[in-house]
Design a protein around this motif. Structure first.
Motif, PDB file in Angstrom:
ATOM      1  N   TRP A 165      -1.278  10.369  15.686  1.00 37.68           N
ATOM      2  CA  TRP A 165      -0.115  10.036  16.507  1.00 37.68           C
ATOM      3  C   TRP A 165       1.114   9.893  15.618  1.00 37.68           C
ATOM      4  CZ3 TRP A 165      -0.082  10.512  21.584  1.00 37.68           C
ATOM      5  CH2 TRP A 165      -1.267  10.359  22.319  1.00 37.68           C
ATOM      6  N   ILE A 166       2.226  10.468  16.067  1.00 38.19           N
ATOM      7  CA  ILE A 166       3.509  10.330  15.378  1.00 38.19           C
ATOM      8  C   ILE A 166       4.512   9.695  16.343  1.00 38.19           C
ATOM      9  CG2 ILE A 166       5.437  11.543  14.285  1.00 38.19           C
ATOM     10  CD1 ILE A 166       2.894  11.511  12.609  1.00 38.19           C
ATOM     11  N   TYR A 167       5.089   8.565  15.956  1.00 39.20           N
ATOM     12  CA  TYR A 167       6.085   7.889  16.783  1.00 39.20           C
ATOM     13  C   TYR A 167       7.444   8.563  16.625  1.00 39.20           C
ATOM     14  CZ  TYR A 167       2.839   4.051  17.712  1.00 39.20           C
ATOM     15  OH  TYR A 167       1.774   3.306  18.136  1.00 39.20           O
ATOM     16  N   LEU A 168       8.241   8.524  17.678  1.00 34.50           N
ATOM     17  CA  LEU A 168       9.590   9.071  17.581  1.00 34.50           C
ATOM     18  C   LEU A 168      10.515   8.139  16.817  1.00 34.50           C
ATOM     19  CD1 LEU A 168       8.456  11.114  19.627  1.00 34.50           C
ATOM     20  CD2 LEU A 168      10.634  10.987  20.839  1.00 34.50           C
ATOM     21  N   ARG A 169      10.178   6.862  16.792  1.00 32.11           N
ATOM     22  CA  ARG A 169      10.990   5.890  16.036  1.00 32.11           C
ATOM     23  C   ARG A 169      10.090   5.261  14.962  1.00 32.11           C
ATOM     24  NH1 ARG A 169      15.699   5.269  18.596  1.00 32.11           N
ATOM     25  NH2 ARG A 169      16.264   3.361  17.500  1.00 32.11           N
ATOM     26  N   ASN A 170      10.365   5.604  13.725  1.00 35.10           N
ATOM     27  CA  ASN A 170       9.538   5.162  12.601  1.00 35.10           C
ATOM     28  C   ASN A 170      10.368   4.234  11.723  1.00 35.10           C
ATOM     29  OD1 ASN A 170       7.115   7.210  12.884  1.00 35.10           O
ATOM     30  ND2 ASN A 170       8.984   8.379  13.138  1.00 35.10           N
ATOM     31  N   TYR A 171      10.187   2.947  11.911  1.00 36.04           N
ATOM     32  CA  TYR A 171      11.008   1.971  11.204  1.00 36.04           C
ATOM     33  C   TYR A 171      10.500   1.765   9.779  1.00 36.04           C
ATOM     34  CZ  TYR A 171      12.703   0.955  15.887  1.00 36.04           C
ATOM     35  OH  TYR A 171      13.239   1.072  17.141  1.00 36.04           O
ATOM     36  N   ALA A 172      11.440   1.715   8.842  1.00 38.26           N
ATOM     37  CA  ALA A 172      11.092   1.445   7.452  1.00 38.26           C
ATOM     38  C   ALA A 172      10.971  -0.057   7.233  1.00 38.26           C
ATOM     39  CB  ALA A 172      12.157   2.025   6.523  1.00 38.26           C
ATOM     40  N   SER A 173      10.292  -0.436   6.159  1.00 42.70           N
ATOM     41  CA  SER A 173      10.125  -1.859   5.835  1.00 42.70           C
ATOM     42  C   SER A 173      11.294  -2.393   5.010  1.00 42.70           C
ATOM     43  CB  SER A 173       8.814  -2.071   5.067  1.00 42.70           C
ATOM     44  OG  SER A 173       7.713  -1.653   5.835  1.00 42.70           O
ATOM     45  N   ASP A 193       5.518   2.504  22.840  1.00 37.49           N
ATOM     46  CA  ASP A 193       6.562   3.282  22.164  1.00 37.49           C
ATOM     47  C   ASP A 193       6.252   4.769  22.273  1.00 37.49           C
ATOM     48  OD1 ASP A 193       7.764   0.952  21.515  1.00 37.49           O
ATOM     49  OD2 ASP A 193       7.264   0.996  19.389  1.00 37.49           O
ATOM     50  N   GLU A 194       7.319   5.569  22.439  1.00 38.85           N
ATOM     51  CA  GLU A 194       7.125   7.004  22.647  1.00 38.85           C
ATOM     52  C   GLU A 194       6.533   7.643  21.396  1.00 38.85           C
ATOM     53  OE1 GLU A 194       9.504  10.688  24.794  1.00 38.85           O
ATOM     54  OE2 GLU A 194      10.572   8.853  24.239  1.00 38.85           O
ATOM     55  N   LYS A 195       5.515   8.461  21.604  1.00 44.63           N
ATOM     56  CA  LYS A 195       4.825   9.096  20.489  1.00 44.63           C
ATOM     57  C   LYS A 195       4.229  10.419  20.964  1.00 44.63           C
ATOM     58  CE  LYS A 195       0.764   6.275  21.543  1.00 44.63           C
ATOM     59  NZ  LYS A 195      -0.138   5.204  21.092  1.00 44.63           N
ATOM     60  N   ARG A 196       3.864  11.249  19.985  1.00 41.55           N
ATOM     61  CA  ARG A 196       3.244  12.537  20.284  1.00 41.55           C
ATOM     62  C   ARG A 196       2.031  12.731  19.384  1.00 41.55           C
ATOM     63  NH1 ARG A 196       6.246  11.722  23.651  1.00 41.55           N
ATOM     64  NH2 ARG A 196       7.950  12.977  24.515  1.00 41.55           N
ATOM     65  N   MET A 197       1.027  13.419  19.919  1.00 41.34           N
ATOM     66  CA  MET A 197      -0.158  13.724  19.116  1.00 41.34           C
ATOM     67  C   MET A 197       0.026  15.061  18.411  1.00 41.34           C
ATOM     68  SD  MET A 197      -4.172  14.135  20.198  1.00 41.34           S
ATOM     69  CE  MET A 197      -4.503  12.361  20.260  1.00 41.34           C
ATOM     70  N   PHE A 198      -0.164  15.050  17.086  1.00 41.99           N
ATOM     71  CA  PHE A 198      -0.095  16.273  16.288  1.00 41.99           C
ATOM     72  C   PHE A 198      -1.490  16.597  15.760  1.00 41.99           C
ATOM     73  CE2 PHE A 198       4.341  15.294  16.403  1.00 41.99           C
ATOM     74  CZ  PHE A 198       5.010  16.490  16.170  1.00 41.99           C
ATOM     75  N   THR A 199      -1.825  17.870  15.782  1.00 48.09           N
ATOM     76  CA  THR A 199      -3.055  18.363  15.160  1.00 48.09           C
ATOM     77  C   THR A 199      -2.658  19.274  14.014  1.00 48.09           C
ATOM     78  OG1 THR A 199      -4.194  18.308  17.297  1.00 48.09           O
ATOM     79  CG2 THR A 199      -5.212  19.607  15.533  1.00 48.09           C
ATOM     80  N   VAL A 200      -3.236  19.025  12.841  1.00 42.86           N
ATOM     81  CA  VAL A 200      -2.878  19.787  11.650  1.00 42.86           C
ATOM     82  C   VAL A 200      -4.156  20.305  10.988  1.00 42.86           C
ATOM     83  CG1 VAL A 200      -1.623  19.780   9.465  1.00 42.86           C
ATOM     84  CG2 VAL A 200      -0.908  18.233  11.311  1.00 42.86           C
ATOM     85  N   LEU A 213       1.010  18.075  20.905  1.00 43.75           N
ATOM     86  CA  LEU A 213       0.610  17.953  22.308  1.00 43.75           C
ATOM     87  C   LEU A 213       1.803  17.467  23.120  1.00 43.75           C
ATOM     88  CD1 LEU A 213      -2.009  18.174  24.065  1.00 43.75           C
ATOM     89  CD2 LEU A 213      -2.193  15.685  23.826  1.00 43.75           C
ATOM     90  N   PRO A 214       2.222  18.212  24.156  1.00 45.07           N
ATOM     91  CA  PRO A 214       3.397  17.801  24.946  1.00 45.07           C
ATOM     92  C   PRO A 214       3.183  16.459  25.646  1.00 45.07           C
ATOM     93  CG  PRO A 214       2.818  20.096  25.344  1.00 45.07           C
ATOM     94  CD  PRO A 214       1.679  19.493  24.574  1.00 45.07           C
ATOM     95  N   LYS A 215       4.285  15.880  26.059  1.00 41.17           N
ATOM     96  CA  LYS A 215       4.251  14.598  26.761  1.00 41.17           C
ATOM     97  C   LYS A 215       3.456  14.726  28.057  1.00 41.17           C
ATOM     98  CE  LYS A 215       7.391  10.970  28.412  1.00 41.17           C
ATOM     99  NZ  LYS A 215       8.819  10.595  28.609  1.00 41.17           N
ATOM    100  N   MET A 216       2.746  13.648  28.394  1.00 39.43           N
ATOM    101  CA  MET A 216       1.971  13.540  29.624  1.00 39.43           C
ATOM    102  C   MET A 216       0.722  14.428  29.629  1.00 39.43           C
ATOM    103  SD  MET A 216       3.759  11.261  31.068  1.00 39.43           S
ATOM    104  CE  MET A 216       2.938  11.142  32.654  1.00 39.43           C
TER     105      MET A 216
END
Length: 352
Positions: A165-173, A193-200, A213-216
């Motif tokens: 899973w990759i989030y659209l908002r990735n906050y740094a520390s 939080d909005e996110k998308r599944m990536f396959t690599v 993977l598209p939303k929904m």
């Protein structure tokens, strides 16, 4: 430069004189050196002779006085040891409440009067039973044998992959701010939080396939076959000659990977599947290498939409040099050696 009494005090003169006494300088030399630098505010000869006698007796001229206040708490070591033996997971706060002292005192007593140290527990994905460990050892032996063969061709004949899973908002520390500016806030990552599944999928030649993977939509066997395995198979069919089609594919035991439909599709493709033991992310290159690199690079990136996220993920992955990937594959062999040598237990780099 004029030196006044406000700039150098009595204690500092004692430090200077002690240093010179340790160099075995005579009283006269010490007196003249100090007088030349500090003038009339430096100690007289009689004072230096007095300090020499004190130094000869005490071996020092600078003594740290005991600070006033209540005496140092000591002697609780055996009692603290007994409590820790009964409950090694007990917190410092609980110990402090038990012995009616502050946490700082308890921490000092543990350090000075016991043989214990407080350490963080090492995360493991699963509590392995004997059956799991035996399976991991058996699979590790087979995997090592096969992957060692791939090393001869810089791992170009093995392709491995997984989902993340990759989030659209990735906050740094951490972030740099000018002094005086208000610090930024970092919200906690939430399930919603909005996110998308990536396959690599990648091989020793580099990244071979990226799918978002598209939303929904939900990843299932049909999507995995139609949008990932079949396009990847076609890609390799086009790239390889008929004599160079000994390609192995590796992924973990997620349901979409082990379903009957996926296995049937694999059997009809160019790929031969390399089996993976259950509960074993420590010997999956995506988990111990690729996704860690990707998510480290994504820290601080805030995407407005999924297209921006897909472009950033693709760019970061394609910038990973094949030599780094080949080093990760060699680390894969190294980790398999560990599994075999340690009875199937999880890889622990501090013990190997």
């Amino acid at each position: 430069m004029t030196v006044t009494l406000g700039e150098i005090d009595y204690l500092r003169f004692r430090v200077l004189v002690e240093h010179k006494l340790r160099l075995c300088e005579s009283n006269e030399i010490i007196f003249h050196d100090l007088r030349e630098i500090y003038g009339t505010i430096s100690p007289e000869c009689v004072t230096i002779r007095k300090w020499r006698a004190e130094f000869n007796k005490n071996k020092t001229l600078v003594v740290h006085p005991e600070h006033p206040g209540r005496p140092k708490i000591t002697g609780l070591g055996p009692e603290v040891t007994k409590v820790i033996q009964d409950n090694p997971y007990i917190s410092l706060r609980r110990l402090a409440d038990t012995f009616h002292h502050d946490k700082k005192t308890i921490r000092r007593i543990i350090d000075e009067e016991t043989e214990y140290i407080r350490v963080c527990l090492r995360f493991v994905p699963h509590i392995l039973n004997n059956s799991n460990k035996i399976q991991r050892m058996d699979y590790a032996k087979d995997m090592k044998k096969q992957i060692k063969q791939f090393e001869k061709s810089d791992f170009r004949n093995i392709v491995t992959g997984d989902e993340t899973w990759i989030y659209l908002r990735n906050y740094a520390s951490f972030v740099f701010r000018r002094r005086g500016e208000e610090p930024l806030e970092k919200p906690r990552q939430a399930i919603g939080d909005e996110k998308r599944m990536f396959t690599v999928f990648f091989s020793g030649e580099g990244i071979q396939f990226i799918h978002m993977l598209p939303k929904m939509q939900t990843m299932d066997s049909e999507i995995f076959i139609k949008e990932i395995i079949q396009p990847l198979d076609e890609q390799y069919q086009q790239q390889r000659s008929k004599d160079d089609r000994n390609v192995w594919i590796h992924f973990d035991n997620a349901r979409v990977h082990t379903s009957k439909k996926t296995q049937t599709c694999n059997s009809r493709s160019i790929f031969t599947q390399l089996k993976h033991p259950a509960y074993s992310p420590d010997i999956s290159p995506c988990d111990f290498f690729l996704f860690g690199v990707l998510k480290q690079e994504l820290k601080g990136k805030l995407f407005r939409n999924e297209d921006e996220a897909e472009q950033a993920v693709t760019r970061i992955l394609n910038e990973i040099h094949p030599s780094e990937i080949q080093r990760a594959f060699r680390n894969w062999i190294y980790r398999l050696d560990y599994i075999i040598a340690h009875d199937g237990n999880y890889y622990n780099k501090s013990k190997w």
